[in-house]
Scaffold this motif. Structure first.
Motif, mmCIF file in Angstrom:
data_model
loop_
_atom_site.group_PDB
_atom_site.id
_atom_site.type_symbol
_atom_site.label_atom_id
_atom_site.label_comp_id
_atom_site.label_asym_id
_atom_site.label_seq_id
_atom_site.Cartn_x
_atom_site.Cartn_y
_atom_site.Cartn_z
ATOM 1 N N MET A 1 0.844 -1.201 0.000
ATOM 2 C CA MET A 1 0.000 0.000 0.000
ATOM 3 C C MET A 1 0.885 1.260 0.000
ATOM 4 N N GLY A 2 0.703 2.133 -0.976
ATOM 5 C CA GLY A 2 1.462 3.389 -0.986
ATOM 6 C C GLY A 2 0.926 4.332 0.079
ATOM 7 N N LYS A 3 1.848 4.998 0.769
ATOM 8 C CA LYS A 3 1.406 5.931 1.813
ATOM 9 C C LYS A 3 1.976 7.317 1.523
ATOM 10 N N LEU A 4 1.134 8.311 1.677
ATOM 11 C CA LEU A 4 1.553 9.696 1.442
ATOM 12 C C LEU A 4 1.239 10.511 2.692
ATOM 13 N N TYR A 162 3.850 17.980 -10.924
ATOM 14 C CA TYR A 162 5.001 17.399 -10.237
ATOM 15 C C TYR A 162 4.620 16.101 -9.514
ATOM 16 N N PHE A 163 3.409 16.062 -8.993
ATOM 17 C CA PHE A 163 2.948 14.841 -8.330
ATOM 18 C C PHE A 163 3.028 13.663 -9.311
ATOM 19 N N PHE A 164 2.552 13.873 -10.542
ATOM 20 C CA PHE A 164 2.583 12.766 -11.509
ATOM 21 C C PHE A 164 3.989 12.529 -12.068
ATOM 22 N N GLU A 165 4.777 13.596 -12.146
ATOM 23 C CA GLU A 165 6.149 13.487 -12.662
ATOM 24 C C GLU A 165 7.037 12.677 -11.699
ATOM 25 N N ALA A 166 6.898 12.913 -10.390
ATOM 26 C CA ALA A 166 7.910 12.397 -9.449
ATOM 27 C C ALA A 166 7.377 11.528 -8.318
ATOM 28 N N ILE A 167 6.110 11.662 -7.983
ATOM 29 C CA ILE A 167 5.624 11.045 -6.739
ATOM 30 C C ILE A 167 4.691 9.859 -6.988
ATOM 31 N N ALA A 168 3.797 9.981 -7.953
ATOM 32 C CA ALA A 168 2.754 8.959 -8.160
ATOM 33 C C ALA A 168 3.362 7.573 -8.375
ATOM 34 N N ALA A 169 4.423 7.490 -9.184
ATOM 35 C CA ALA A 169 5.016 6.175 -9.475
ATOM 36 C C ALA A 169 5.583 5.541 -8.205
ATOM 37 N N GLN A 170 6.091 6.363 -7.299
ATOM 38 C CA GLN A 170 6.626 5.841 -6.034
ATOM 39 C C GLN A 170 5.497 5.275 -5.166
ATOM 40 N N LEU A 171 4.360 5.960 -5.164
ATOM 41 C CA LEU A 171 3.219 5.462 -4.380
ATOM 42 C C LEU A 171 2.709 4.152 -4.970
ATOM 43 N N ALA A 172 2.700 4.082 -6.303
ATOM 44 C CA ALA A 172 2.227 2.850 -6.958
ATOM 45 C C ALA A 172 3.149 1.678 -6.618
ATOM 46 N N LYS A 173 4.425 1.993 -6.255
ATOM 47 C CA LYS A 173 5.372 0.933 -5.847
ATOM 48 C C LYS A 173 5.325 0.696 -4.338
ATOM 49 N N GLY A 218 -2.844 0.120 -5.571
ATOM 50 C CA GLY A 218 -1.875 0.159 -6.669
ATOM 51 C C GLY A 218 -2.308 1.024 -7.852
ATOM 52 N N ASN A 219 -3.614 1.330 -7.931
ATOM 53 C CA ASN A 219 -4.110 2.203 -9.009
ATOM 54 C C ASN A 219 -4.265 3.646 -8.552
ATOM 55 N N LEU A 220 -3.677 3.932 -7.400
ATOM 56 C CA LEU A 220 -3.704 5.281 -6.819
ATOM 57 C C LEU A 220 -5.099 5.759 -6.428
ATOM 58 N N ASN A 221 -5.967 4.815 -6.100
ATOM 59 C CA ASN A 221 -7.235 5.200 -5.477
ATOM 60 C C ASN A 221 -6.977 5.339 -3.985
ATOM 61 N N ILE A 222 -7.576 6.352 -3.371
ATOM 62 C CA ILE A 222 -7.395 6.533 -1.922
ATOM 63 C C ILE A 222 -8.208 5.485 -1.179
ATOM 64 N N LEU A 223 -7.544 4.714 -0.317
ATOM 65 C CA LEU A 223 -8.248 3.719 0.495
ATOM 66 C C LEU A 223 -8.785 4.379 1.769
ATOM 67 N N ASN A 224 -7.975 5.220 2.365
ATOM 68 C CA ASN A 224 -8.452 6.029 3.489
ATOM 69 C C ASN A 224 -7.452 7.146 3.752
ATOM 70 N N HIS A 225 -7.908 8.133 4.484
ATOM 71 C CA HIS A 225 -6.986 9.204 4.876
ATOM 72 C C HIS A 225 -7.428 9.779 6.202
ATOM 73 N N HIS A 226 -6.451 10.157 7.011
ATOM 74 C CA HIS A 226 -6.770 10.753 8.299
ATOM 75 C C HIS A 226 -5.573 11.530 8.840
ATOM 76 N N ARG A 227 -5.901 12.397 9.777
ATOM 77 C CA ARG A 227 -4.878 13.179 10.462
ATOM 78 C C ARG A 227 -4.129 12.262 11.424
ATOM 79 N N LEU A 228 -2.811 12.337 11.419
ATOM 80 C CA LEU A 228 -2.026 11.521 12.354
ATOM 81 C C LEU A 228 -1.949 12.216 13.712
ATOM 82 N N LYS A 229 -1.999 11.419 14.768
ATOM 83 C CA LYS A 229 -1.960 12.004 16.127
ATOM 84 C C LYS A 229 -0.829 11.387 16.947
#
Ligand SMILES: O=C(O)[C@@H](CO)OP(=O)(O)O
Length: 229
Positions: A1-4, A162-173, A218-229
């Motif tokens: 799972m890619g994490k951002l 820039y997200f698609f140029e440099a970051i998206a592929a890393q999340l997909a990995k 792996g298809n860059l769909n968001i599974l969930n997101h939340h504020r970290l505490k």
């Protein structure tokens, strides 16, 4: 799972003075340093190991990334810098007090520029000393792509690019990525990631020093997101 993990820099000296900052390279205030340390503690507490860190070219975001990684005991992390993650360029409003600008132009126009999607601030002339082409940091960037004042829409184009140029592929990995950036450059990215409409983005505010985690398939769909505490 890619994490951002997205984090807005800690408060800068101009945040405290309520001055439009944009591309002006203002450093963290003492309070901002504490916010960055706290964000690092949060990463540590959540046992999050960063693979790659991305930051803008502006020292308030860079220092936030450094302090955060140091506090999280992850100073070894590969860190990449790009001007496309910079704050929205605030044109002629840069260096001006926000209250004074609001009083001189009226609430509606002020809010349209500040939180709306496609209204730019007054644009700088090419010869203005605040033109980024005069700053050695951008000497390797073609001056024709450097902004002189941006709407959120303009900021969104370069940030999402820039997200698609440099970051998206890393999340997909399945990599874990940290981005240290700015209130409006992060609003632009969040609007894209969460499919927030150009109308609803007006209500989105990003707090300083608060890490927010997104998890992707792996298809860059968001599974969930939340504020970290
Ligand atoms: O001054 C700026 O560059 C930004 C972020 O601090 O201001 P605002 O929140 O008004 O968009």
């Amino acid at each position: 799972m890619g994490k951002l993990i997205l984090v807005r820099h800690g408060k800068s000296e101009w945040n405290l003075k309520n001055i439009f900052t944009g591309w002006t390279d203002i450093d963290l205030a003492a309070e901002g340093i504490e916010e960055a340390k706290n964000a690092g503690e949060i990463l540590k507490r959540n046992t999050i190991e960063i693979d790659i860190c991305f930051s803008s070219y502006l020292k308030r975001a860079i220092r936030t990334a450094w302090i955060l990684l140091e506090t999280a005991e992850q100073m070894h992390v590969d860190t990449r810098y790009h001007w496309k993650l910079n704050e929205r360029h605030y044109g002629d409003w840069q260096g001006k007090n926000k209250e004074e600008v609001r009083n001189s132009i009226g609430e509606d126009y002020f809010l349209n520029v500040r939180r709306g999607y496609d209204t730019p601030p007054p644009i700088l002339s090419k010869e203005d000393e605040r033109n980024p082409k005069f700053d050695p940091k951008y000497s390797r960037v073609n001056p024709s792509v450097l902004p002189l004042g941006e709407s959120l829409k303009d900021t969104s184009k370069r940030v999402v690019n820039y997200f698609f140029e440099a970051i998206a592929a890393q999340l997909a990995k399945d990599r874990t990525i940290l981005i240290s950036a700015h209130g409006n450059s992060l609003r632009a990215l969040i609007a894209h990631l969460e499919h927030i409409s150009t109308l609803d983005i007006e209500k989105v505010e990003v707090n300083t020093g608060v890490p927010h985690l997104y998890e992707f398939d792996g298809n860059l769909n968001i599974l969930n997101h939340h504020r970290l505490k």
